[in-house]
Design an enzyme around this catalytic site. Structure first.
Site, PDB file in Angstrom:
ATOM      1  N   ASP A 195       6.955  -1.982   3.042  1.00 47.57           N
ATOM      2  CA  ASP A 195       5.569  -2.442   3.229  1.00 47.57           C
ATOM      3  C   ASP A 195       5.530  -3.917   3.645  1.00 47.57           C
ATOM      4  O   ASP A 195       4.500  -4.402   4.114  1.00 47.57           O
ATOM      5  CB  ASP A 195       4.781  -2.282   1.909  1.00 47.57           C
ATOM      6  CG  ASP A 195       3.905  -1.039   1.911  1.00 47.57           C
ATOM      7  OD1 ASP A 195       3.526  -0.586   3.010  1.00 47.57           O
ATOM      8  OD2 ASP A 195       3.602  -0.522   0.819  1.00 47.57           O
ATOM      9  N   GLN A 207       2.047   3.075  -3.580  1.00 46.32           N
ATOM     10  CA  GLN A 207       0.693   3.122  -3.035  1.00 46.32           C
ATOM     11  C   GLN A 207      -0.244   2.252  -3.882  1.00 46.32           C
ATOM     12  O   GLN A 207      -0.308   2.400  -5.095  1.00 46.32           O
ATOM     13  CB  GLN A 207       0.198   4.589  -3.010  1.00 46.32           C
ATOM     14  CG  GLN A 207      -1.150   4.768  -2.351  1.00 46.32           C
ATOM     15  CD  GLN A 207      -1.167   4.375  -0.874  1.00 46.32           C
ATOM     16  OE1 GLN A 207      -0.233   4.680  -0.127  1.00 46.32           O
ATOM     17  NE2 GLN A 207      -2.202   3.681  -0.451  1.00 46.32           N
ATOM     18  N   LYS A 264       1.353   9.695   4.961  1.00 43.60           N
ATOM     19  CA  LYS A 264       2.652   9.013   5.088  1.00 43.60           C
ATOM     20  C   LYS A 264       3.788  10.036   5.003  1.00 43.60           C
ATOM     21  O   LYS A 264       4.750   9.984   5.776  1.00 43.60           O
ATOM     22  CB  LYS A 264       2.791   7.931   4.010  1.00 43.60           C
ATOM     23  CG  LYS A 264       1.910   6.721   4.296  1.00 43.60           C
ATOM     24  CD  LYS A 264       1.785   5.756   3.134  1.00 43.60           C
ATOM     25  CE  LYS A 264       0.758   4.676   3.488  1.00 43.60           C
ATOM     26  NZ  LYS A 264       0.482   3.763   2.367  1.00 43.60           N
TER      27      LYS A 264
END
Ligand code: NAP
Length: 278
Positions: free
Chosen positions: A119, A96, A52
Site C-alpha cells: 500500500d 484494509q 482486490k
C-alpha cells in the site's frame, strides 16, 4: 471538446501488462502472493477487499484471505502481521482500512515490513518517495500519474495544484508531481483565496472529500482536472469532489466518477505486488 480520461480502459491495459509479467515470473519459478487482512465486516471494505482479490486472481497473483472478527485486539492483529512478515511465501501484506476503533491504524501500518507494504503507507516507503529512492508508493496517486501519462498529458514544467494533504492521497500526489518536474502547490482547509490558486493550475488534482465542491469557478479554461473523490449524491448516484457537469466543458481533459481514478487504485496495487518480486 474535452477529453474524457478513461480510468477503466487504462487500468485494464495495466492489468493486461501485469498479467504477462506474472506469467513470465511463473515460468522463472517466482510465484507472487498477497495477504489481505480485513477486520470486521464493514460492507464498503468487503467490496474493496473482494475487488482486490478478484484482481489478484485475474492477473495470476495468489491471495491469502484473513477475515478477523470486529472485536479483534490490536495485539492479535500485530501477531498476525508479525507472522506474515516472516513468511517467505508472502510478498505483500494489505490491511484494509479503516480498522475498528480499538486498533491504532498507525501502529498497524508501521508494523508491516516495509518490503511487504504494497500500500506504500509505511514511513520508510513515504520517506523513500520524499528523497527519490526506491520504495512502494501509495496506489491512488501512483495511478493518477499513470492516467496523466497514458492520456498524453505533459506534467513537466506545468503548474500542478493538489487540493488535499492526506497521507494517502494529497501528500504523495504532490511529491509524485514534483518528481515528474511539475511546479506544485498544495491547498487544504486553511488555504486562503483557494480559487485564485486553483485557477493557476494547468493540472488540478482534487482530493478534498466533499461531494461536488469544485465548480467551474475553481478551474482555469483548458485545465486538466483529476477527481479523486467518491461519494453518493442526493439520488444515491456515485459522484466525485468535482461538479462534473459544471466543470467538464471548461477543461481540456477530466476524469469521470465512476470510471476515472477509482479503477486505477486496484491496478496500481497489483503493480506494487508484481514489483515486490522484481
Ligand atoms: P481526507 O483524509 O479527508 O483529506 C481531505 C483533505 O481535504 C484534507 O487535507 C483537508 O484539509 C482538505 N479539505 C477539507 N475541506 C477543505 C476545504 N473546504 N478546502 C480546502 N481543503 C479542504 O481525504 P482523502 O483520504 O485524501 O480522500 C479524499 C477523497 O478521495 C475522498 O472523497 C475519498 O473517498 C476519496 N478517495 C478515493 C480513492 C480512490 O481510489 N478513488 C482513494 C482514496 C480516497 P486539512 O488537512 O486542513 O484538514
Amino acid at each position: 471538446m474535452y477529453q474524457l480520461i478513461d480510468g477503466k480502459k487504462i487500468s485494464q491495459e495495466i492489468k493486461e501488462e501485469l498479467k504477462e509479467k506474472v506469467a513470465i515470473r511463473k515460468e522463472e519459478g517466482k510465484e507472487i502472493c498477497l495477504a489481505v487482512i480485513q477486520v470486521g465486516s464493514d460492507p464498503a471494505s468487503s467490496v474493496y477487499v473482494g475487488n482486490k482479490k478478484k484482481a489478484c486472481a485475474y492477473i495470476g497473483i495468489e491471495s491469502l484471505s484473513y477475515e478477523l472478527p470486529e472485536e479483534t485486539t490490536q495485539q492479535e492483529l500485530l501477531k498476525l502481521i508479525d507472522k506474515l512478515n516472516t513468511d517467505k511465501k508472502v510478498n505483500g501484506i494489505l490491511v484494509q482500512l479503516p480498522l475498528p476503533k480499538q486498533i491504532d491504524e498507525q501502529k498497524v501500518i508501521q508494523a508491516i515490513a516495509p518490503e511487504k507494504d504494497v500500500d506504500g503507507f509505511h514511513e520508510k516507503n513515504v520517506g523513500a518517495l520524499c528523497v527519490g529512492s526506491k520504495g512502494y508508493v501509495s496506489c491512488t496517486p501512483l495511478g493518477i500519474i499513470q492516467l496523466l501519462k497514458r492520456s498524453g498529458v505533459e506534467i513537466s514544467g506545468k503548474n500542478c495544484v493538489v487540493i488535499g494533504r492526506s497521507n494517502i492521497v494529497g501528500k504523495p500526489m504532490a511529491l509524485l508531481l514534483l518528481r515528474e518536474n511539475g511546479t506544485v502547490t498544495v491547498c487544504h482547509s486553511r488555504t486562503q483565496n483557494m480559487q485564485e490558486i486553483t485557477r493557476q493550475a494547468d493540472i488540478l488534482v482534487v482530493a478534498v472529500g466533499k461531494p461536488k465542491m469544485i465548480d467551474a469557478s475553481y478551474v482555469k479554461e483548458g485545465a486538466v482536472v483529476i477527481d479523486v473523490g467518491i461519494h453518493r449524491d442526493e439520488n444515491n448516484k456515485l459522484c466525485g469532489d468535482v461538479d462534473f457537469e459544471d466543470v467538464a466543458p471548461h477543461t481540456s481533459a477530466i476524469t469521470p466518477v465512476p470510471g476515472g481514478v477509482g479503477p486505477m487504485t486496484i491496478a496500481m496495487l497489483m503493480y506494487n505486488c508484481v514489483s515486490s518480486v522484481e
